[in-house]
Design an enzyme around this catalytic site. Sequence first.
Site, PDB file in Angstrom:
ATOM      1  N   SER A 126      53.602   3.686  75.778  1.00 10.36           N
ATOM      2  CA  SER A 126      52.472   3.492  75.862  1.00 10.36           C
ATOM      3  C   SER A 126      52.759   2.342  74.441  1.00 10.36           C
ATOM      4  O   SER A 126      51.327   1.443  74.782  1.00 10.36           O
ATOM      5  CB  SER A 126      51.266   4.346  75.327  1.00 10.36           C
ATOM      6  OG  SER A 126      50.444   5.012  76.155  1.00 10.36           O
ATOM      7  N   SER A 167      49.286   2.973  77.350  1.00  9.13           N
ATOM      8  CA  SER A 167      47.603   3.341  77.039  1.00  9.13           C
ATOM      9  C   SER A 167      47.235   2.243  75.719  1.00  9.13           C
ATOM     10  O   SER A 167      45.896   2.599  75.407  1.00  9.13           O
ATOM     11  CB  SER A 167      47.515   4.408  76.725  1.00  9.13           C
ATOM     12  OG  SER A 167      48.636   5.025  75.346  1.00  9.13           O
ATOM     13  N   LYS A 217      43.991   1.298  66.965  1.00  2.38           N
ATOM     14  CA  LYS A 217      44.207   2.335  68.660  1.00  2.38           C
ATOM     15  C   LYS A 217      43.371   2.581  68.473  1.00  2.38           C
ATOM     16  O   LYS A 217      43.361   3.037  67.052  1.00  2.38           O
ATOM     17  CB  LYS A 217      45.518   2.271  69.379  1.00  2.38           C
ATOM     18  CG  LYS A 217      45.116   3.105  70.263  1.00  2.38           C
ATOM     19  CD  LYS A 217      46.850   3.195  71.186  1.00  2.38           C
ATOM     20  CE  LYS A 217      46.471   4.039  72.735  1.00  2.38           C
ATOM     21  NZ  LYS A 217      47.781   4.284  72.976  1.00  2.38           N
TER      22      LYS A 217
HETATM   23  N1  GLN Z   1      51.878   5.691  80.955  1.00  5.52           N
HETATM   24  C1  GLN Z   1      52.281   7.425  80.030  1.00  5.52           C
HETATM   25  C2  GLN Z   1      51.351   8.030  80.786  1.00  5.52           C
HETATM   26  O1  GLN Z   1      49.942   8.195  81.182  1.00  5.52           O
HETATM   27  C3  GLN Z   1      52.834   7.319  78.672  1.00  5.52           C
HETATM   28  C4  GLN Z   1      51.164   7.356  78.222  1.00  5.52           C
HETATM   29  C5  GLN Z   1      51.979   6.672  76.233  1.00  5.52           C
HETATM   30  O2  GLN Z   1      52.985   7.243  75.957  1.00  5.52           O
HETATM   31  N2  GLN Z   1      50.606   7.218  75.862  1.00  5.52           N
HETATM   32  O3  GLN Z   1      51.672   9.531  80.015  1.00  5.52           O
END
Ligand code: GLN
Length: 528
Positions: free
Chosen positions: A200, A176, A101
């Site tokens: 995420s 994400s 990532k």
């Molecule tokens: N969807 C969550 C957010 O937007 C989690 C994102 C993540 O775990 N990086 O914050």
Amino acid sequence: MSDAALTGMGAAALADALRAREVSTREVVDAHLDRIARHDGVDADGDVWHARPSEELGRDDVHAFLVVTAGSARAHADDIDRRRVAGEDLAPLAGVPLALKDVLTMRGVPTTCGSRMLEGWVPPYDATVTRRLREADVVVLGKTNMDEFAMGSSTENSAFGPTRNPWDLDRVPGGSSGGSAAAVAAGMAPLAIGTDTGGSIRQPAAFTGIVGAKPTYGAVSRHGLVAFASSLDQAGPFARDVTDTALLQMVLQGHDPHDATSDPMPRADLLATLRDGVAGLRIGVVEELESAGCEPGVRTVFLDAIATLERLGATIERVSLPHAPYGLPAYYLVAPAEASSNLARFDGVRYGLRVDAPSAEAMNAASRAAGFGPEVRRRIMIGTHALSSGYVDAYYLQAARVRTLIARDYASAFAHVDVLVSPTTPTVPFRLGERTDDPLAMYRSDVATVPASLAGIPALSVPAGTAEAEDGSGPLPVGLQIMAPLREDARNYRVAFALEQALGLDPDPGAHGGPRALPLARPQGGAG
Ligand code: GLN
């Protein structure tokens, strides 16, 4: 072995074939690079391949990778092959390719975090995760697309265009870490690294029909992980089966003096109890997360998975986490508050983008306005407000109190049960564009994943079946979330493995027959 066979194989199987010298690392790496070149929308040219600009991507391009490090991957592969031939004792996953990532640094390769803000920034050092992968001779193929600074649940917040879900190329892969999840689901890499702040890793794993684990907070070093919310951020593994996921987490975890929150405890052995089964295990179904806005198809798959675990000998109990419903509002204050502080470093001076202006303040403001996308700006404003004098008690500190209550809820639940389960996310993958105008609808995707993040406990998503979308299209993947007490990551893997063996699901998006699916391994001579 044909290229199609190689890209359809899991990490453990590839490692075995490599050890037996049935195939070379170079062949394995080239097969995956070739698949990326054909399906990802990259300019496959030279040593460093770049993703095409989003307006030049086609409807069939997955767009999992932002950059493909083809030259260094091939060089690493050749080096591994040389050492293997020379009889060197290699690590268990030596020669297996991986997608990283783009929120983790890799020396000499741009790190963008899916943001214009960091465009052109080349980190001078490896994240500890990257270093551990290199030491294990896992071959990094490139850096994957993501929601900007890991803020989002669909990968549509990437400044470089969204990633598509290999199960249905008109749907999102989750976020994400959507690029990493899609790369694995599409057979572009058998392994990938994601990061999970509020879901995420788990939510994209559920959306792409693969396994993804958020380790116990502190199990994997955050050194070189660009910070979103430091008290929540945790890197972890993706793979197409539970064993491969466990093998990868074993490589990642371990104490690191470069991260003050890194756990000094010895590394957990995730394989020793993997095959112990669930007979006699007490599994708690979280009442508050079971119903939370779940689509009927997701609920059915979830209940069937519970029935399977019961048939395998587990005791199923209903458990209440009374404060879990406050998890989402608490998370969406704590995470933006920390983000507003962490992202202050992107000031036009030290990293990436600078927009020149007559004064330093004007330069800071112009750089930040040009560099950050709308969701990141929203988070910075919410977080700054939640921490501001006069509001900090009502917002940030209140959310911090809720966080403590949620951690206590888990501790009391784990006095009665060994693990807790819920659907990973309430829906099947939604369509591209469906939620981009409604931030709250996007945030609701995280309702079942944020409580474990706030408590710091390990949580994993394993494929549990498929369901149709509410419009009747599909089938699309559904994940089961398993949660265990702090440092008991091995329990999650044990339950996930038992379920995986019992269900025998095929991780190939093509096996499920959707018209817009990208099949994992096409027969040779097929329409490539
Ligand atoms: N969807 C969550 C957010 O937007 C989690 C994102 C993540 O775990 N990086 O914050």
